[in-house]
Design an enzyme around this catalytic site. Structure first.
Site, PDB file in Angstrom:
ATOM      1  N   ASP A   1     -26.139 -20.063 -25.225  1.00  0.00           N
ATOM      2  CA  ASP A   1     -26.095 -20.017 -26.688  1.00  0.00           C
ATOM      3  C   ASP A   1     -25.417 -18.723 -27.159  1.00  0.00           C
ATOM      4  O   ASP A   1     -24.579 -18.736 -28.063  1.00  0.00           O
ATOM      5  CB  ASP A   1     -27.538 -20.101 -27.209  1.00  0.00           C
ATOM      6  CG  ASP A   1     -27.622 -20.009 -28.722  1.00  0.00           C
ATOM      7  OD1 ASP A   1     -27.357 -21.024 -29.369  1.00  0.00           O
ATOM      8  OD2 ASP A   1     -27.937 -18.921 -29.235  1.00  0.00           O
TER       9      ASP A   1
ATOM     10  N   GLU B   1     -24.869 -25.922 -23.485  1.00  0.00           N
ATOM     11  CA  GLU B   1     -24.928 -24.454 -23.483  1.00  0.00           C
ATOM     12  C   GLU B   1     -25.296 -23.917 -22.098  1.00  0.00           C
ATOM     13  O   GLU B   1     -24.766 -22.897 -21.652  1.00  0.00           O
ATOM     14  CB  GLU B   1     -25.928 -23.965 -24.537  1.00  0.00           C
ATOM     15  CG  GLU B   1     -25.449 -24.242 -25.966  1.00  0.00           C
ATOM     16  CD  GLU B   1     -26.443 -23.839 -27.029  1.00  0.00           C
ATOM     17  OE1 GLU B   1     -26.019 -23.519 -28.144  1.00  0.00           O
ATOM     18  OE2 GLU B   1     -27.674 -23.858 -26.753  1.00  0.00           O
TER      19      GLU B   1
END
Lengths: 237, 237
Positions: free
Chosen positions: B56, B127
């Site tokens: 992320d 991610e």
């Protein structure tokens, strides 16, 4: 102020940081507050706001990598430690340690209202300086800079030594996500001399706390509200 | 399922992505949902949750750098474009394009409840895969991966072509920061056949919208609420 003089100032700052062959123009941009750029349009300087955006992302990433690889923490713990270290209060402390305020380019109004000492302004410029180092020197130098100036705060956060100023944290959080400041209301002062405080956001009760002093009761109230926000975020994540 | 079989599966995924000499164990970790790790404790696998946290941050950083250097946008515009591209709806679309769902390791319960098709699960795994590429192959390969799979969405966001599904965005936002889903209430159906909808969070009115259909009115309401949140964030930043 002439171009030469703040080129020299930026060079001095680069030297103090111990960085070799750094792009001086990028450092000037990192040090240039919007108030200075706006007041001196003839200089055609870009302010540090775009660099700050990039630096904020670089900081979050470098801290995540350190916490992931060096400390092997759970995602919840990484998130908490990172938000403590990347907080305005810690970044402004780190900015003061590298004397960043001395080198900032500020407009007159900002200078006169004490901008050189403002936490928000220092924390933002710190992130801009990080981005300038990254763009000029690459990821390794950016990581070294962060390790040098923030490692002790990571250690402190991990060992629980980092002063947990929950009022500051709660305010940073509510400002960022709601654009509002929390409001503290002193309730009764009870017979046993305990203070009782409630904290509200936009009229809604967020939490309450008790303590021997008003300050401690406020910290408790802020802590309960702040932890509720974190838990909400975590349950959802 | 034997260790061999999902090693082969991860290798197949790596090959499909066109990445050379990638650490297979890291890719297995990126593909391993917590439901699978929890069901097969004897395998001693770590789930992808920690990698997701790192990924992320890497994604936010890479997107910020692309928007800063390649497009020279203002910080407000960078922030909006990035949050559109890094949204759950776009990341899950990108995950589907690289057929990530086919390679996910899921527990039986998650599999039976359609986990392989869940946006949130796909976006999270996307991610984690990015983080695995970064850790195994470095920043350049991670950037190449993002350029390859997300560049078109950046272009679409910039040109305003990205389908602006405000209901999705508002829900992602309120879930993340408040742990709550917005609630839509149909008000009157007016004489001119226009629908009128209000959107609430925790009983508080966030915004309202009108449209020729209920769906359009809801999108309008979501848009007004979402933009209020963004503006609050910006005014404060």
């Amino acid at each position: 102020m002439k171009m030469e003089s703040f080129t020299k100032s930026a060079e001095k700052f680069i030297k103090a940081l111990g960085i070799k062959d750094m792009d001086t123009e990028l450092m000037i941009r990192a040090l240039c507050h919007s108030s200075f750029a706006n007041e001196n349009t003839f200089l055609n300087l870009e302010s540090n706001e775009r660099l700050e955006f990039l630096g904020d992302a670089i900081l979050d990433f470098i801290l995540a990598e350190i916490l992931y690889t060096e400390y092997s923490l759970s995602e919840g713990r990484m998130s908490k430690i990172r938000s403590a270290v990347a907080s305005e209060s810690i970044l402004s402390r780190a900015a003061r340690e590298i004397k960043l305020g001395d080198f900032l380019l500020l407009g007159k109004g900002e200078e006169n209202s004490g901008g050189r000492e403002k936490d928000s302004l220092l924390a933002d410029a710190f992130e801009a300086v990080l981005a300038a180092i990254y763009l000029s020197k690459g990821l390794e130098d950016a990581k070294n800079f962060i390790e040098e100036v923030l490692k002790k705060y990571i250690e402190q956060a991990l060992s629980g030594e980092l002063v947990m100023d929950y009022k500051t944290r709660l305010q940073e959080y509510t400002q960022k996500f709601f654009g509002l400041r929390p409001e503290y209301r002193l309730k009764n002062k009870e017979e046993d001399e305990t203070f009782s405080v409630e904290v509200y956001l936009d009229g809604k009760l967020l939490g309450c706390g008790k303590g021997k002093t008003k300050k401690k009761a406020e910290q408790q109230a802020a802590k309960s509200a702040y932890e509720k926000f974190l838990n909400e975020g975590e349950n959802d994540a």
